[in-house]
Design a protein around this motif. Structure first.
Motif, PDB file in Angstrom:
ATOM      1  N   UNK B  32       0.878  -1.170   0.000  1.00 20.14           N
ATOM      2  CA  UNK B  32       0.000   0.000   0.000  1.00 20.14           C
ATOM      3  C   UNK B  32       0.915   1.219   0.000  1.00 20.14           C
ATOM      4  N   UNK B  33       0.581   2.205  -0.820  1.00 23.95           N
ATOM      5  CA  UNK B  33       1.424   3.396  -0.939  1.00 23.95           C
ATOM      6  C   UNK B  33       0.621   4.649  -0.633  1.00 23.95           C
ATOM      7  N   UNK B  34       1.292   5.625  -0.040  1.00 28.17           N
ATOM      8  CA  UNK B  34       0.621   6.831   0.444  1.00 28.17           C
ATOM      9  C   UNK B  34       1.455   8.065   0.115  1.00 28.17           C
ATOM     10  N   UNK B  35       0.780   9.161  -0.210  1.00 25.44           N
ATOM     11  CA  UNK B  35       1.399  10.489  -0.298  1.00 25.44           C
ATOM     12  C   UNK B  35       0.784  11.386   0.766  1.00 25.44           C
ATOM     13  N   UNK B  48      -3.098  11.116  -1.185  1.00 30.06           N
ATOM     14  CA  UNK B  48      -3.510   9.992  -2.014  1.00 30.06           C
ATOM     15  C   UNK B  48      -3.036   8.695  -1.376  1.00 30.06           C
ATOM     16  N   UNK B  49      -3.770   7.609  -1.687  1.00 27.11           N
ATOM     17  CA  UNK B  49      -3.261   6.301  -1.338  1.00 27.11           C
ATOM     18  C   UNK B  49      -3.632   5.317  -2.425  1.00 27.11           C
ATOM     19  N   UNK B  50      -2.867   4.227  -2.456  1.00 18.92           N
ATOM     20  CA  UNK B  50      -3.057   3.230  -3.516  1.00 18.92           C
ATOM     21  C   UNK B  50      -2.848   1.836  -2.941  1.00 18.92           C
ATOM     22  N   UNK B  93       4.777   3.549   2.898  1.00 15.95           N
ATOM     23  CA  UNK B  93       4.237   2.273   2.452  1.00 15.95           C
ATOM     24  C   UNK B  93       3.964   1.379   3.656  1.00 15.95           C
ATOM     25  N   UNK B  94       3.053   0.429   3.447  1.00 12.93           N
ATOM     26  CA  UNK B  94       2.895  -0.676   4.371  1.00 12.93           C
ATOM     27  C   UNK B  94       2.308  -1.851   3.617  1.00 12.93           C
ATOM     28  N   UNK B 102       3.498   2.369   9.233  1.00 18.19           N
ATOM     29  CA  UNK B 102       4.035   2.832   7.960  1.00 18.19           C
ATOM     30  C   UNK B 102       5.560   2.882   8.030  1.00 18.19           C
ATOM     31  N   UNK B 103       6.171   2.788   6.831  1.00 19.77           N
ATOM     32  CA  UNK B 103       7.564   3.187   6.686  1.00 19.77           C
ATOM     33  C   UNK B 103       7.585   4.385   5.744  1.00 19.77           C
ATOM     34  N   UNK B 104       8.214   5.460   6.185  1.00 20.41           N
ATOM     35  CA  UNK B 104       8.228   6.701   5.423  1.00 20.41           C
ATOM     36  C   UNK B 104       9.515   6.868   4.638  1.00 20.41           C
ATOM     37  N   UNK B 105       9.403   7.563   3.514  1.00 17.59           N
ATOM     38  CA  UNK B 105      10.574   8.027   2.805  1.00 17.59           C
ATOM     39  C   UNK B 105      11.139   9.255   3.485  1.00 17.59           C
TER      40      UNK B 105
END
Lengths: 112, 113
Positions: B32-35, B48-50, B93-94, B102-105
């Motif tokens: 799963x990806x997140x902004x 956003x998330x995907x 992402x998670x 989550x793990x963040x950039x």
């Protein structure tokens, strides 16, 4: 819906002082609870977490206990250092879903 | 091990110019990806998330858009930047499941001038 409330900052302490940052939450079911730390100019890092009631998460001298009866997850450290200066975010995840709900963040400033 | 990359780290763009920020995850599949965006001195705003390729959910209507052309790639775009788009953009992402967090950039600092 889910929500997380943190004490507003900034919190300013002298080195070696005791730290408490309050966090309370509203959620259905039994959420997992997290504390993230954000150092200046960086992304967020997971500091600690607890996944069920009465669990205590701990890391780098920080700890927080999942209190279901008071819906709280307060962050504590016995003796802060200048290097602990950062923004701290409390968050929860409803275990039925993927997303986290974050509090507004609390800026901690530790002076020598 | 899993890692997340975000670039560029810093960006200064004029008003009205386009934007493309990229985030990639390594060492995992179907994340799963997140902004998120963080305005100066403020908290985190989910943009956003995907949950899969081509699947984008928007949380806040605005002049930004997101795309997921590959399983581990998440792109944030704009056709014309506004001053109010300035901020610190974070990708995360998670793998789902509430306890994973989550793990963040490391984030992108965008300044629109």
């Amino acid at each position: 819906g889910n929500s997380v409330t943190q004490m507003e900052g900034p919190v300013t302490l002298s080195e070696e002082a005791f730290l408490t940052i309050n966090c309370t939450y509203t959620a259905t079911g039994y959420p997992s609870l997290f504390w993230y730390v954000q150092y200046p100019g960086e992304g967020l890092q997971l500091l600690l977490k607890a996944t069920k009631a009465d669990d205590k998460g701990s890391n780098k001298g920080f700890e927080a206990t999942y209190r279901k009866e008071t819906t709280s997850f307060h962050l504590e450290k016995g003796s802060v250092q200048v290097s602990d200066s950062a923004v701290y975010f409390c968050a929860l995840s409803n275990n039925a879903g993927n997303m986290l709900t974050f509090g507004g963040g609390t800026r901690l400033m530790v002076k020598p | 091990s899993q890692t997340i990359h975000q670039w560029p780290a810093t960006l200064v763009q004029p008003v009205g110019s386009p934007l493309s920020l990229e985030c990639t995850v390594e060492g995992t599949s179907n994340p799963n990806l997140y902004w998120y965006r963080q305005a100066a001195g403020r908290g985190l705003q989910l943009l956003f998330y995907s949950v899969g390729i081509g699947q984008i959910s928007s949380e806040v209507p605005q002049n930004l858009s997101a795309s997921r052309p590959q399983d581990r790639q998440f792109i944030l775009s704009s056709k014309k930047l506004l001053l109010s788009d300035s901020g610190f953009y974070l990708c995360a992402w998670n793998l789902g499941g509430g306890a994973s967090g989550y793990t963040f950039g490391s984030g992108t600092r965008l300044t629109v001038v």
